[in-house]
Design a protein around this motif. Sequence first.
Motif, PDB file in Angstrom:
ATOM      1  N   PRO A 178      18.586  11.896   7.507  1.00  0.00           N
ATOM      2  CA  PRO A 178      17.358  11.898   6.695  1.00  0.00           C
ATOM      3  C   PRO A 178      16.112  11.916   7.569  1.00  0.00           C
ATOM      4  N   ASP A 179      15.043  12.424   7.006  1.00  0.00           N
ATOM      5  CA  ASP A 179      13.744  12.451   7.671  1.00  0.00           C
ATOM      6  C   ASP A 179      12.844  11.439   6.967  1.00  0.00           C
ATOM      7  N   PHE A 180      12.390  10.430   7.698  1.00  0.00           N
ATOM      8  CA  PHE A 180      11.615   9.353   7.102  1.00  0.00           C
ATOM      9  C   PHE A 180      10.104   9.544   7.259  1.00  0.00           C
ATOM     10  N   THR A 181       9.678  10.630   7.876  1.00  0.00           N
ATOM     11  CA  THR A 181       8.260  10.764   8.230  1.00  0.00           C
ATOM     12  C   THR A 181       7.350  10.777   7.005  1.00  0.00           C
ATOM     13  N   ASP A 182       7.691  11.569   5.984  1.00  0.00           N
ATOM     14  CA  ASP A 182       6.842  11.625   4.789  1.00  0.00           C
ATOM     15  C   ASP A 182       6.831  10.279   4.068  1.00  0.00           C
ATOM     16  N   LEU A 183       7.984   9.624   4.051  1.00  0.00           N
ATOM     17  CA  LEU A 183       8.087   8.326   3.393  1.00  0.00           C
ATOM     18  C   LEU A 183       7.168   7.308   4.067  1.00  0.00           C
ATOM     19  N   VAL A 184       7.179   7.277   5.405  1.00  0.00           N
ATOM     20  CA  VAL A 184       6.341   6.331   6.150  1.00  0.00           C
ATOM     21  C   VAL A 184       4.868   6.655   5.945  1.00  0.00           C
ATOM     22  N   ASP A 185       4.526   7.942   5.928  1.00  0.00           N
ATOM     23  CA  ASP A 185       3.130   8.336   5.681  1.00  0.00           C
ATOM     24  C   ASP A 185       2.662   7.866   4.310  1.00  0.00           C
ATOM     25  N   LYS A 186       3.580   7.871   3.347  1.00  0.00           N
ATOM     26  CA  LYS A 186       3.235   7.496   1.971  1.00  0.00           C
ATOM     27  C   LYS A 186       3.076   5.986   1.816  1.00  0.00           C
ATOM     28  N   VAL A 187       4.000   5.225   2.381  1.00  0.00           N
ATOM     29  CA  VAL A 187       4.033   3.774   2.141  1.00  0.00           C
ATOM     30  C   VAL A 187       3.290   2.989   3.218  1.00  0.00           C
ATOM     31  N   GLY A 188       3.306   3.481   4.452  1.00  0.00           N
ATOM     32  CA  GLY A 188       2.762   2.738   5.585  1.00  0.00           C
ATOM     33  C   GLY A 188       1.382   2.150   5.384  1.00  0.00           C
ATOM     34  N   PRO A 189       0.406   2.895   4.833  1.00  0.00           N
ATOM     35  CA  PRO A 189      -0.948   2.342   4.689  1.00  0.00           C
ATOM     36  C   PRO A 189      -1.034   1.112   3.792  1.00  0.00           C
ATOM     37  N   ALA A 190      -0.022   0.893   2.927  1.00  0.00           N
ATOM     38  CA  ALA A 190      -0.051  -0.256   2.019  1.00  0.00           C
ATOM     39  C   ALA A 190       0.669  -1.479   2.582  1.00  0.00           C
ATOM     40  N   VAL A 191       1.207  -1.363   3.797  1.00  0.00           N
ATOM     41  CA  VAL A 191       1.892  -2.492   4.443  1.00  0.00           C
ATOM     42  C   VAL A 191       0.901  -3.200   5.357  1.00  0.00           C
ATOM     43  N   VAL A 192       0.855  -4.521   5.291  1.00  0.00           N
ATOM     44  CA  VAL A 192      -0.150  -5.290   6.023  1.00  0.00           C
ATOM     45  C   VAL A 192       0.505  -6.299   6.956  1.00  0.00           C
ATOM     46  N   ASN A 193      -0.274  -6.723   7.931  1.00  0.00           N
ATOM     47  CA  ASN A 193       0.112  -7.832   8.803  1.00  0.00           C
ATOM     48  C   ASN A 193      -0.520  -9.103   8.267  1.00  0.00           C
ATOM     49  N   ILE A 194       0.240 -10.189   8.251  1.00  0.00           N
ATOM     50  CA  ILE A 194      -0.278 -11.468   7.778  1.00  0.00           C
ATOM     51  C   ILE A 194      -0.197 -12.472   8.919  1.00  0.00           C
TER      52      ILE A 194
END
Length: 509
Positions: A34-50
């Motif tokens: 599988p290619d995860f690049t599009d998935l990471v581009d889609k979800v990544g900006p909504a993941v945060v560091n706490i």
Amino acid sequence: MNHSVRKFFAAAALLACLPFMPELAAAMPAASLPDFTDLVDKVGPAVVNIRTTAHVSSAGPQRALPPGTDEGDMSEFFRRFFGIPLPQAPNGQNGQNGQNTPRGGQNDGGNGGNQDGPDSDSEQNAGVGSGFIVSQDGYVMTNAHVVDDADTIYVTLTDKREFKAKLIGSDDRTDVAIVKINASNLPTVTIGDSNKVRVGEWVVAIGSPFGLDNTVTAGIVSAKGRDTGDYLPFIQTDVAVNPGNSGGPLIDMQGQVIGINSQIYSRTGGFMGISFAIPIDEAMRVAEQLKATGRVVRGRIAVAIGQVTKDVADSLGLPKAEGALVSNVESGGPADKAGVQPGDIILKFNGAPVDTDTDLPRMVGDTKPGTRTTVTVWRKGQSMDLPITVAETPSEKTAKTGDHEAPSAKPQPRNPLGVTVSEIPADQRKSLKLKGGVQVETVEGPAARVGLQKGDIILRIGDTDIGSAKDFQQAVAHLDPQKTVAVLVRRGENTQFVPMRPRVAMAQK
């Protein structure tokens, strides 16, 4: 065509293909992965560091953890899989002058390197974890243990903006928490359906392992409905999850969040191929209650239950080993009023089958208090339906929230063990044949992490017998935060030592 001629043509065909073999070998695996690049581009900006901080006295020695390590994760790891608190390191091994070093090369929240005087309070990094944005107006979901005992919570977005967050509410039982930042038009995740997850499908985790922001790891779903002794059935995966990943999303190939990364199984403290995620369906039910009221309400029927083994089923004439064996019924509770008796086997609740004893607490807990329903029990070779009214779980009436200004907020224990206690009534002491002890009323911090509960009885702390609440206060006042202490606890008919690590005492707010 004779045999020799056939061998000649076969060899010639093989030689002709040799120049193209490297290209074929390289192309075939790439086409099947599988290619995860599009998935990471889609979800990544909504993941945060706490990142969390706590106010501690600079006079006391600090705990030692590797840079970027989430103390909440490590405490949970040791508690859930070894039954012990996070061990202490020797003095002077915590970095410079025994102080925690900034995580991941970041500053420590602007406290100027903790240069305060020896008797003053200063802001120390308490842990680092992950989270994900569930609404454009700034609601962020994470694990409860990531923000546990935090005085200040900082949320950092992928564009490097940092916000001070407010704790809306947290629920230790499911390890779910909601925090809020003051921002708008934020990128959000898409919530999936964890009931549709299939064993063997590819999944991705995004988080901050060891403080390394926006780290992506991938693997497959290894199992579903995995019971680890906690309230929820977990999604088990082989996705690499390490301290700091806690609270981050588990994502399917459609880019939807199907779980919250919460735990690992390990003998070393690092990833060993088994990780667990909270199903997002369960987490969202908790999150909605936290957002609406800041607390979680659960049902109870007031029974103690155990596993139904094949031997027990055979001896009672039960066709197969199923249900939950009732070992005790609380006097005056819903089950007692309904006629449930010790020795009954609960086969159904509200018409739904109870396959194992671990199913019943979740089924009852998800039922709204006040609901009138039925339980089906197996007694003396036959089943019977008993009407029952579900009550509210007392310990869940007050979930932890971040609103410290609420005048009605119940004060939390601030002693090193995180426990408040009360005297045991004389009649109860006599019936339990106790010579001493105090009864646990509330737990948080260290006590919650090792699993102490309201109603437990503390008999001894270290070598000191506890005969009264005054004895308890004197004993905990002299505990060394650098040393693990054994606390003798009685629960029901069982008595055992529970190792606990006292925390550095914090001043009353």
